[in-house]
Design a protein around this motif. Structure first.
Motif, PDB file in Angstrom:
ATOM      1  N   PRO A  88       0.880  -1.157  -0.034  1.00  0.00           N
ATOM      2  CA  PRO A  88       0.254   0.297   0.203  1.00  0.00           C
ATOM      3  C   PRO A  88       0.803   1.345  -0.045  1.00  0.00           C
ATOM      4  CG  PRO A  88       0.004  -0.979   2.142  1.00  0.00           C
ATOM      5  CD  PRO A  88       0.775  -1.871   1.249  1.00  0.00           C
ATOM      6  N   VAL A  89       0.329   2.246  -0.816  1.00  0.00           N
ATOM      7  CA  VAL A  89       0.810   3.590  -0.910  1.00  0.00           C
ATOM      8  C   VAL A  89      -0.279   4.530  -0.660  1.00  0.00           C
ATOM      9  CG1 VAL A  89       1.999   5.482  -2.034  1.00  0.00           C
ATOM     10  CG2 VAL A  89       2.813   2.919  -2.396  1.00  0.00           C
ATOM     11  N   THR A  90      -0.132   5.602   0.521  1.00  0.00           N
ATOM     12  CA  THR A  90      -1.146   6.065   0.730  1.00  0.00           C
ATOM     13  C   THR A  90      -1.143   7.560   0.515  1.00  0.00           C
ATOM     14  OG1 THR A  90      -1.585   4.481   2.723  1.00  0.00           O
ATOM     15  CG2 THR A  90      -3.012   6.567   2.659  1.00  0.00           C
ATOM     16  N   LEU A  91      -1.951   8.268  -0.313  1.00  0.00           N
ATOM     17  CA  LEU A  91      -1.604   9.636  -1.030  1.00  0.00           C
ATOM     18  C   LEU A  91      -2.972  10.510  -0.440  1.00  0.00           C
ATOM     19  CD1 LEU A  91      -0.112   8.456  -4.018  1.00  0.00           C
ATOM     20  CD2 LEU A  91       1.108   9.336  -1.881  1.00  0.00           C
ATOM     21  N   ASN A  92      -2.579  11.856  -0.478  1.00  0.00           N
ATOM     22  CA  ASN A  92      -3.672  13.056  -0.278  1.00  0.00           C
ATOM     23  C   ASN A  92      -3.476  13.913  -1.253  1.00  0.00           C
ATOM     24  OD1 ASN A  92      -5.248  15.056   0.726  1.00  0.00           O
ATOM     25  ND2 ASN A  92      -5.412  14.094   2.700  1.00  0.00           N
ATOM     26  N   ALA A  93      -4.402  14.183  -2.066  1.00  0.00           N
ATOM     27  CA  ALA A  93      -4.338  15.135  -3.336  1.00  0.00           C
ATOM     28  C   ALA A  93      -4.612  16.570  -3.048  1.00  0.00           C
ATOM     29  CB  ALA A  93      -4.929  14.684  -4.530  1.00  0.00           C
ATOM     30  N   ALA A 122       2.631  10.540   1.193  1.00  0.00           N
ATOM     31  CA  ALA A 122       2.704  11.966   0.808  1.00  0.00           C
ATOM     32  C   ALA A 122       1.145  12.664   0.516  1.00  0.00           C
ATOM     33  CB  ALA A 122       3.483  11.994  -0.766  1.00  0.00           C
ATOM     34  N   ALA A 123       1.417  14.242   0.772  1.00  0.00           N
ATOM     35  CA  ALA A 123       0.135  14.969   0.396  1.00  0.00           C
ATOM     36  C   ALA A 123       0.633  16.107  -0.356  1.00  0.00           C
ATOM     37  CB  ALA A 123      -0.474  15.449   1.602  1.00  0.00           C
ATOM     38  N   ASP A 142       2.952  23.029  10.140  1.00  0.00           N
ATOM     39  CA  ASP A 142       3.553  23.077  11.572  1.00  0.00           C
ATOM     40  C   ASP A 142       2.789  21.851  12.335  1.00  0.00           C
ATOM     41  OD1 ASP A 142       5.708  24.622  11.249  1.00  0.00           O
ATOM     42  OD2 ASP A 142       4.577  26.466  11.854  1.00  0.00           O
ATOM     43  N   ARG A 143       1.645  21.643  12.243  1.00  0.00           N
ATOM     44  CA  ARG A 143       0.720  20.905  12.994  1.00  0.00           C
ATOM     45  C   ARG A 143       0.895  19.395  12.573  1.00  0.00           C
ATOM     46  NH1 ARG A 143      -2.397  22.333  17.737  1.00  0.00           N
ATOM     47  NH2 ARG A 143      -4.019  20.707  17.861  1.00  0.00           N
ATOM     48  N   ILE A 144       0.986  19.168  11.150  1.00  0.00           N
ATOM     49  CA  ILE A 144       0.830  17.775  10.562  1.00  0.00           C
ATOM     50  C   ILE A 144       2.441  17.151  10.979  1.00  0.00           C
ATOM     51  CG2 ILE A 144      -0.775  18.618   9.068  1.00  0.00           C
ATOM     52  CD1 ILE A 144       1.100  18.634   6.759  1.00  0.00           C
ATOM     53  N   ASN A 145       2.146  15.825  10.526  1.00  0.00           N
ATOM     54  CA  ASN A 145       3.225  14.761  10.948  1.00  0.00           C
ATOM     55  C   ASN A 145       3.622  14.075   9.527  1.00  0.00           C
ATOM     56  OD1 ASN A 145       1.463  12.867  10.836  1.00  0.00           O
ATOM     57  ND2 ASN A 145       1.534  12.162  12.857  1.00  0.00           N
ATOM     58  N   PHE A 146       3.146  14.461   8.296  1.00  0.00           N
ATOM     59  CA  PHE A 146       3.491  13.930   7.088  1.00  0.00           C
ATOM     60  C   PHE A 146       3.989  14.670   6.196  1.00  0.00           C
ATOM     61  CE2 PHE A 146      -1.098  14.850   7.631  1.00  0.00           C
ATOM     62  CZ  PHE A 146      -1.372  15.684   6.518  1.00  0.00           C
ATOM     63  N   PRO A 147       4.806  14.027   5.369  1.00  0.00           N
ATOM     64  CA  PRO A 147       5.401  14.881   4.168  1.00  0.00           C
ATOM     65  C   PRO A 147       4.701  15.442   3.143  1.00  0.00           C
ATOM     66  CG  PRO A 147       5.598  12.605   3.647  1.00  0.00           C
ATOM     67  CD  PRO A 147       4.915  12.637   4.893  1.00  0.00           C
ATOM     68  N   LYS A 177      11.286   1.121  -6.037  1.00  0.00           N
ATOM     69  CA  LYS A 177      11.315   2.299  -5.880  1.00  0.00           C
ATOM     70  C   LYS A 177      10.147   3.047  -6.685  1.00  0.00           C
ATOM     71  CE  LYS A 177      16.338   3.016  -5.319  1.00  0.00           C
ATOM     72  NZ  LYS A 177      17.532   3.798  -5.866  1.00  0.00           N
ATOM     73  N   ILE A 178       9.562   3.869  -5.937  1.00  0.00           N
ATOM     74  CA  ILE A 178       8.411   4.631  -6.513  1.00  0.00           C
ATOM     75  C   ILE A 178       8.764   6.126  -6.216  1.00  0.00           C
ATOM     76  CG2 ILE A 178       5.907   5.007  -6.071  1.00  0.00           C
ATOM     77  CD1 ILE A 178       5.899   2.153  -4.814  1.00  0.00           C
ATOM     78  N   GLY A 179       8.386   6.898  -7.223  1.00  0.00           N
ATOM     79  CA  GLY A 179       8.616   8.231  -7.217  1.00  0.00           C
ATOM     80  C   GLY A 179       7.144   9.058  -7.167  1.00  0.00           C
ATOM     81  N   ILE A 180       7.146   9.945  -6.430  1.00  0.00           N
ATOM     82  CA  ILE A 180       5.781  10.734  -6.029  1.00  0.00           C
ATOM     83  C   ILE A 180       6.136  12.019  -6.131  1.00  0.00           C
ATOM     84  CG2 ILE A 180       3.777  11.072  -4.487  1.00  0.00           C
ATOM     85  CD1 ILE A 180       4.861   8.668  -2.848  1.00  0.00           C
ATOM     86  N   ILE A 181       5.744  12.662  -7.394  1.00  0.00           N
ATOM     87  CA  ILE A 181       5.961  14.071  -7.686  1.00  0.00           C
ATOM     88  C   ILE A 181       4.508  14.968  -7.499  1.00  0.00           C
ATOM     89  CG2 ILE A 181       6.448  15.785  -9.427  1.00  0.00           C
ATOM     90  CD1 ILE A 181       7.785  13.376 -11.002  1.00  0.00           C
ATOM     91  N   GLY A 182       4.835  15.972  -6.751  1.00  0.00           N
ATOM     92  CA  GLY A 182       3.520  16.906  -6.210  1.00  0.00           C
ATOM     93  C   GLY A 182       3.491  18.139  -7.364  1.00  0.00           C
ATOM     94  N   ILE A 183       2.189  18.239  -8.124  1.00  0.00           N
ATOM     95  CA  ILE A 183       1.925  19.161  -8.825  1.00  0.00           C
ATOM     96  C   ILE A 183       0.451  20.026  -8.256  1.00  0.00           C
ATOM     97  CG2 ILE A 183       0.916  20.048 -11.290  1.00  0.00           C
ATOM     98  CD1 ILE A 183       4.074  19.187 -11.384  1.00  0.00           C
ATOM     99  N   GLY A 184       0.787  21.233  -8.177  1.00  0.00           N
ATOM    100  CA  GLY A 184      -0.508  22.190  -7.958  1.00  0.00           C
ATOM    101  C   GLY A 184      -0.991  22.919  -8.794  1.00  0.00           C
TER     102      GLY A 184
END
Length: 600
Positions: A88-93, A122-123, A142-147, A177-184
């Protein structure tokens, strides 16, 4: 040169066998292709919707009232999937915060404390993460504990957000290996939110190309875009950026899968959407709806070169265990065989629906915040300099006190002005009278009072419309109650435009002297019927409800933007900003009132 090589035929292993007569026989056996299965568990667009929502679904064609969502249930579902899924890989968009009273009162703390119960890999950053500026986002981070990952939204050197996120993460599952790139969503974040000048925004697709290549050069051949760019944009990205395997989408609040049997419309009837990428390989694109209503599960099989072999999965809509139907006009809780029938339908929905018991730890945290809500509703956010009355139609005494016969509601146009101030490029703001419920007394204004004034779950919608269409919207609104037996709540109030109303005129002729205010100069001009203007309104009438059929027509034909700013929260922000400047809420000046003259 593409990082992946497509192998169209299996490799063969040749072996030589000798028979007793000395003849050779050649046997071939296919090499077993190494396959890696990764399960992506995902959410998006929670918007601080921590509590469940009441809604209606259909079971065997019967309208049934249920509770949908609740972040406690989503957390329980994610934890279950993490235990039972392959790699499992757990993600928030993104768009984790802003949108409900929980954010208004607790500034992201409640949302952060609940999300911290999940082991997110990741989020990414949604546009609404910047609604309270860099400081508001920093407070949440500052409040969260995830990357956090975001490649095209970049704090400049010296920014208070510098070093708070990285362009991507590399994680491993089963040695792969799994790469996770963030895009806004660069343009939307700049235009509809409040990032500081110290935040740089880069092109989404070009940035994705850059970091896919960088990851490929590092030997990573399974690449995920964790995106808050919207489904349509992400489908385009999938086709244009070589080397992408999976896109987990946010921003467009997209539900994928066929839920028509339950009375729910989806953007796409298939989960996931599978696109042929720029390198000819499959790209799996998906999303998990909105507001904590659902959790997505995407199972992806990769070959040894990182190409997608196949992908499938489901968005599971989370339900409470209580069901009601109307009997003699009253909602009655179902029991016995009727409830059992619904539970069986849910159990046979192939994971599309599920009754989920809330996570106990999450429930305890949410209860601790919920207990504070009633106290905090009494929080004073500003002051009204005078009584602000509300009529639906001028002179109808809707609030039981005010006549206001010439100009109608005093508070509804101010609500519209709050929309206008929120959307920086809006030319016009329109609010139906029925979406505003009370008057405002002079003196202190509390959060609870605002939620009585604006009690619905409306968001701000932005539409591009011709001047002639804006006039027709106003005519539609009046025709709704004059000609079609509709509610007087459709009477239109506005900001940025003004007009005369004559109810004695025939349909289509009741609005006259329509003028629009130039946003920069504040000078009024006759509206140009052929020019396009930016209109902001609430989500209810944007969809053509309450007789606003031209809004609905424009939305269907040309589309619009749901900003996901709550209309009540927008008004609260407006009052707070006035208060910060030492100002009080008061009637609009005579020349800014939308209804300049009214004839019955």
């Amino acid at each position: 040169m593409n990082r992946k090589i497509k192998v169209s035929t299996p490799l063969l292993i040749f072996s030589i066998a000798f028979s007793g007569c000395g003849k050779q026989a050649v046997k071939t056996t296919p090499e077993v292709e190494k396959k890696t299965t990764i399960t992506f568990i995902h959410m998006n667009d929670i918007h601080s919707h921590l509590s469940g929502s009441k809604t209606k679904l259909y079971f065997n064609g019967k309208k049934t009232y249920v509770t949908i969502g609740e972040l406690n249930r989503a957390i329980a579902k994610i934890k279950e999937l993490q235990k039972t899924s392959s790699n499992p890989v757990t993600l928030n968009a993104g768009d984790m915060i802003v949108g409900t009273l929980y954010y208004v009162l607790f500034r992201g703390n409640a949302t952060a404390d609940l999300l911290n119960l999940v082991n997110w890999d990741a989020a990414t950053i949604g546009n609404h993460e910047f609604d309270d500026g860099d400081k508001g986002l920093k407070h949440f981070l500052d409040r969260i504990n995830f990357p956090i990952v975001s490649a095209n939204i970049i704090p400049k050197k010296g920014s208070i957000l510098e070093y708070y996120w990285t362009p991507y993460r590399i994680i491993e599952r089963n040695g792969e290996k799994i790469g996770i790139i963030g895009i806004g969503y660069a343009q939307k974040t700049k235009m509809s939110s409040n990032p500081g000048n110290d935040i740089e925004f880069l092109d989404e697709i070009e940035t994705a190309k850059k970091y896919v290549k960088e990851l490929s050069d590092l030997g990573v051949n399974k690449i995920v875009i964790l995106s808050h760019f919207g489904m349509e944009n992400d489908l385009k990205l999938a086709k244009e950026v070589p080397g992408v395997d999976v896109i987990i989408d946010g921003d467009s609040h997209s539900l994928l899968g066929n839920y028509t049997a339950y009375g729910i419309k989806s953007q796409f009837n298939k989960y996931p959407q599978i696109v042929k990428g720029a390198d000819g390989q499959k790209v799996c694109v998906t999303s998990a709806w909105q507001y904590g209503y659902a959790v997505g599960k995407l199972k992806v099989d990769f070959d040894s070169k990182g190409n997608v072999i196949e992908c499938n999965g489901v968005t599971t809509i989370l339900l409470g265990d209580e069901f009601k139907r109307k009997v003699n006009g009253k909602k009655v809780k179902l029991k016995g065989s009727e409830k059992a029938e619904i539970e069986e339908i849910i159990a046979n929905s192939n994971g599309k629906l599920e009754i989920v018991k809330p996570d106990p730890e999450a429930e305890k945290i949410l209860n601790s915040y919920s207990e504070k809500v009633e106290t905090l509703k009494r929080q004073v956010i500003g002051f009204a300099a005078e009584f602000l009355g509300h009529n639906r139609i001028p002179g109808d005494k809707k609030d039981g006190v005010s006549v206001l016969s010439k100009h109608g509601s005093e508070i509804a146009p101010i609500v519209a002005k709050a929309f206008y101030e929120k959307i920086k490029n809006a030319d016009v703001a329109i609010q139906n009278a029925g979406g505003v419920r009370t008057a405002i007394d002079d003196g202190p204004i509390t959060i609870g009072e605002v939620y009585k004034l604006l009690p619905f779950s409306n968001t701000l919608y932005v539409l591009k419309m011709k001047g002639s269409e804006i006039k027709q919207v106003l005519e539609d609104a009046i025709s709704n109650f004059m000609d079609k037996g509709g509610s007087t709540g459709s009477f239109p109030y506005a900001y940025g435009i003004r007009y005369d109303v004559d109810l004695s005129k025939p349909c289509g002729k009741r609005i006259s002297n329509l003028e629009i205010m130039d946003r920069k100069t504040k000078i009024w001009h006759p509206i140009d019927p052929n020019r396009y203007y930016i209109v902001v309104t609430n989500s209810y009438i944007a969809h053509g409800k309450d007789g606003y059929k031209t809004f609905g027509k424009v939305l269907k034909e040309r589309g619009g933007i749901d900003t996901y700013f709550g209309y009540a929260e927008t008004f609260i922000d407006y009052i707070k900003k006035l208060s910060a400047k030492g100002k009080e809420l008061k009637k609009l000046p005579r020349d800014e009132m939308p209804v300049q003259n009214f004839t019955k």
